[in-house]
Design a protein around this motif. Sequence first.
Motif, mmCIF file in Angstrom:
data_model
loop_
_atom_site.group_PDB
_atom_site.id
_atom_site.type_symbol
_atom_site.label_atom_id
_atom_site.label_comp_id
_atom_site.label_asym_id
_atom_site.label_seq_id
_atom_site.Cartn_x
_atom_site.Cartn_y
_atom_site.Cartn_z
ATOM 1 N N PRO A 330 0.812 -1.217 0.000
ATOM 2 C CA PRO A 330 0.000 0.000 0.000
ATOM 3 C C PRO A 330 0.849 1.273 0.000
ATOM 4 O O PRO A 330 0.495 2.242 -0.683
ATOM 5 C CB PRO A 330 -0.820 -0.118 1.287
ATOM 6 C CG PRO A 330 -0.877 -1.577 1.569
ATOM 7 C CD PRO A 330 0.436 -2.121 1.115
ATOM 8 N N LYS A 333 1.946 2.077 -3.532
ATOM 9 C CA LYS A 333 0.869 2.633 -4.349
ATOM 10 C C LYS A 333 0.542 4.065 -3.945
ATOM 11 O O LYS A 333 0.297 4.932 -4.798
ATOM 12 C CB LYS A 333 -0.374 1.755 -4.216
ATOM 13 C CG LYS A 333 -0.201 0.355 -4.768
ATOM 14 C CD LYS A 333 -1.400 -0.525 -4.437
ATOM 15 C CE LYS A 333 -1.155 -1.971 -4.855
ATOM 16 N NZ LYS A 333 -2.257 -2.864 -4.416
ATOM 17 N N ASN A 334 0.546 4.336 -2.638
ATOM 18 C CA ASN A 334 0.217 5.674 -2.167
ATOM 19 C C ASN A 334 1.290 6.685 -2.544
ATOM 20 O O ASN A 334 0.985 7.824 -2.907
ATOM 21 C CB ASN A 334 0.025 5.651 -0.650
ATOM 22 C CG ASN A 334 -1.138 4.770 -0.237
ATOM 23 O OD1 ASN A 334 -2.118 4.646 -0.962
ATOM 24 N ND2 ASN A 334 -1.023 4.123 0.905
ATOM 25 N N ASP A 363 4.122 6.023 7.650
ATOM 26 C CA ASP A 363 3.857 6.239 6.224
ATOM 27 C C ASP A 363 4.071 7.705 5.845
ATOM 28 O O ASP A 363 4.566 8.011 4.757
ATOM 29 C CB ASP A 363 2.422 5.826 5.886
ATOM 30 C CG ASP A 363 2.202 4.332 6.030
ATOM 31 O OD1 ASP A 363 3.051 3.573 5.550
ATOM 32 O OD2 ASP A 363 1.187 3.935 6.620
ATOM 33 N N ARG A 429 -6.149 5.169 6.998
ATOM 34 C CA ARG A 429 -4.903 4.739 6.367
ATOM 35 C C ARG A 429 -4.885 5.207 4.915
ATOM 36 O O ARG A 429 -5.914 5.159 4.234
ATOM 37 C CB ARG A 429 -4.777 3.216 6.414
ATOM 38 C CG ARG A 429 -4.539 2.664 7.814
ATOM 39 C CD ARG A 429 -4.302 1.161 7.751
ATOM 40 N NE ARG A 429 -4.173 0.579 9.081
ATOM 41 C CZ ARG A 429 -3.061 0.572 9.802
ATOM 42 N NH1 ARG A 429 -1.968 1.119 9.302
ATOM 43 N NH2 ARG A 429 -3.030 0.020 10.985
ATOM 44 N N PRO A 430 -3.737 5.652 4.440
ATOM 45 C CA PRO A 430 -3.660 6.070 3.040
ATOM 46 C C PRO A 430 -4.091 4.957 2.092
ATOM 47 O O PRO A 430 -3.804 3.789 2.319
ATOM 48 C CB PRO A 430 -2.166 6.390 2.864
ATOM 49 C CG PRO A 430 -1.675 6.675 4.243
ATOM 50 C CD PRO A 430 -2.471 5.794 5.148
ATOM 51 N N GLY A 431 -4.830 5.351 1.069
ATOM 52 C CA GLY A 431 -5.238 4.395 0.058
ATOM 53 C C GLY A 431 -6.482 3.613 0.386
ATOM 54 O O GLY A 431 -6.921 2.780 -0.399
ATOM 55 N N THR A 432 -7.079 3.859 1.555
ATOM 56 C CA THR A 432 -8.292 3.126 1.921
ATOM 57 C C THR A 432 -9.551 3.836 1.452
ATOM 58 O O THR A 432 -10.649 3.364 1.689
ATOM 59 C CB THR A 432 -8.377 2.947 3.445
ATOM 60 O OG1 THR A 432 -8.442 4.238 4.065
ATOM 61 C CG2 THR A 432 -7.173 2.194 3.981
ATOM 62 N N TYR A 436 -4.957 9.669 3.829
ATOM 63 C CA TYR A 436 -4.009 10.381 2.988
ATOM 64 C C TYR A 436 -2.668 10.408 3.680
ATOM 65 O O TYR A 436 -2.549 10.193 4.890
ATOM 66 C CB TYR A 436 -4.493 11.810 2.726
ATOM 67 C CG TYR A 436 -4.872 12.537 4.010
ATOM 68 C CD1 TYR A 436 -3.923 13.231 4.759
ATOM 69 C CD2 TYR A 436 -6.176 12.516 4.487
ATOM 70 C CE1 TYR A 436 -4.253 13.865 5.943
ATOM 71 C CE2 TYR A 436 -6.526 13.157 5.666
ATOM 72 C CZ TYR A 436 -5.561 13.832 6.390
ATOM 73 O OH TYR A 436 -5.898 14.449 7.573
ATOM 74 N N LEU A 437 -1.617 10.646 2.899
ATOM 75 C CA LEU A 437 -0.284 10.890 3.441
ATOM 76 C C LEU A 437 -0.187 12.366 3.790
ATOM 77 O O LEU A 437 -0.538 13.232 2.995
ATOM 78 C CB LEU A 437 0.784 10.486 2.432
ATOM 79 C CG LEU A 437 0.856 8.974 2.145
ATOM 80 C CD1 LEU A 437 1.695 8.693 0.915
ATOM 81 C CD2 LEU A 437 1.411 8.220 3.349
ATOM 82 N N SER A 440 1.028 15.339 1.612
ATOM 83 C CA SER A 440 0.296 15.602 0.368
ATOM 84 C C SER A 440 -0.621 16.805 0.525
ATOM 85 O O SER A 440 -0.911 17.504 -0.446
ATOM 86 C CB SER A 440 -0.506 14.367 -0.045
ATOM 87 O OG SER A 440 -1.544 14.095 0.893
#
Length: 706
Positions: A330, A333-334, A363, A429-432, A436-437, A440
């Motif tokens: 993940p 990808k993020n 992350d 969680r990022p990508g869920t 986000y991170l 960003s």
Amino acid sequence: MNARPLPASLLDNPRLDRWIHFQPDRTVRIATGKVEMGQGVVTAIGQIAAEELDLPIDRVVVLSGDTTNGPDELYTTSSLSVEVSGGSVRLVCAEVRAKALERAALRLNCSRDDLSVVDGQFLQNGAATGQDYWTVAGEIDLTQAVTGAAPVKPASSYRVVGQSVPRFDLPAKLSGAAFVHDVLPKDVLHARTLRQPNRGATLASLDEAAIRRAAKGELQIVREANFVAFVSPIESVAQAAAAAAPAHAKWDNVRHLEAAHQEAAWLKGQASDDRRIGAWPAPATPPQHLVQMTVSRPYIAHASMSPSCALAEFRDGHLTVRSHGQGMHPLRKNLAAVLGLPVEAITAQHLHGAGCYGHNGADDAALDAALVAMRIPNRWIRLQWRREEEFGFEPVGPAMLVTLHVDLDERGRPADWTTEIWSPTHVQRPGTGSGYLLASEALAAPPPEVAPFDPSEERGGGGTRNAVPIYDVPAHRILHHLVVRPPVRTSALRGLGALPNVFAIESLIDDLAARAGEDPVAYRLSILSEPRARRLVELVAERAGWASRGPSGTGKGLGLAVARYKNRAAYAAVVAAVTVQETVKVDRVWCVADAGLVVNPDGARNQLEGGIVQAVSWTLKEQVKLDAEGIASRDWESYPILRFSEVPEMQVEFVDGAGNHTLGVGECTVGPTAAAIGNAVNHALGVRIHDMPLTRDRIMAALLKA
């Protein structure tokens, strides 16, 4: 033989070669997407592989969290590593063992039934054949998908699984070689950041000259919109620059908070996305014997002993990141989504951190490091958060307010039960889809805000986790108020909503026993038909000497609680003995758990004990504090945790798994421990304290109110 249902990890990563590889040094490499955070998962998975392959444990090498060579198992969460990843490895190794025996039988021109495996060697009717896994490995097509049809070994023949094998990861950790913080590539550059105060805040001015004077050394300043990093070959220079920077930065659009926002009670009445779960509609007839109770938990920090850190290098168009995050696939990808890189242009590799059950800043630190690395290519960037940054900007565990509305029958037993919950999201969680991170948001084109959501009930729930009582209740329902705009960023923390929900349920059960004039253990057993849970209640009461429990109000208390984590993972029953004077001291804790087949008893016991210690700390001490600028508790004085001198004596044991499959144990003791302490304090004082942490001020307030 019919194929078994495949775990989710095998459905997502069906090829055998994503899991297993026979290496030239005559070891076998087992890959897992789950990562080691101190829970012993790497060792347990190695034991499962050694068992199914009939190999010595020292010939199994486990590769954890590597996007190039390992399976994508998303995040290491929810006490699923041994149950799901270990279950996948068991099926993979059983199938590869069967394929290897077929190839050996062809070579030896014999029946496969004539062959056995001992220490990786193939014997024919007990005699050496000169063949082993490595002589036939080249003839096995590992690009095939696993079928799940190969027979696995029966538990009765286990020699490695069920043994307390020393953990693989400890030697490197004890020598300081395992942690990402201690990895120093040649010519590494050290980096620190200036954090954007909140989403939408803009950096109006930055006095770079003043920051350079404070740094007193070679310094590069990397800036992209509202993201700023300070980079130096000397770590102390980067650290000094970051420490000085907030005083020399001016921000517009800074959000201001109020101290009242830190309390769970503030959540009630806020904008929320409401869900009704269970036996709705509620009965139309008014309750006959309604009992209500409200409990709360505040925002909680992950409080890892070391702050988040990551390494990143951008070379020849390829980004390599090393992180202690909980999911390398993940993360890859993020990062690709934020940086505009193809996923294939990023490698993410897991290195150990200080341990973290949940979504902390790991992350986010990886993106920070990657942003700097892309501006300063061909050099390793080591970016570490400062302690103030870790406390101030990591996602925190959500505050929760839980109200129980229970109608009793004529015998004083629950006849109808409604759990009402107010809580921010437990998963960003990022990508869920909801997370986000962090950095960003500081870039020129930040991602759009996303609507928060919580894990579904099929995944164990978030705020609703363990909100369904383990007891025999004819009708139960949940009203979940998902608060959409909390004052701080929240995300996963060990147990999610299980701790406050179990605390509420078990507190009420004790109060209902008192209302009925019955002993709390006897009352529980009268409404608990689940045999595995009943067994634990009876055993832990016996271990703790419950029969000699003294009267209430003496300052000494004994409390009990029981739960099954997520109502589907491991069971734990806990008794806590406390002394209450000016503060609460937990003197001793007894725990009896049922985790089915336990792969590594010592490692699993460590998880039970770790959950107990963390629950004691949360229940008695921990609370994130807010002020106008955001999170105010940014050091160990303003955010105290349990000290070594305060750790109670613990007696922890597992019951025999009795042929049951493996259940996750990493989070099962957290809720019962908190609830047992709450019940013990109630027994010691004769007064219940409903709000965590159970501090001196709350004790005095409860006594005065009584």
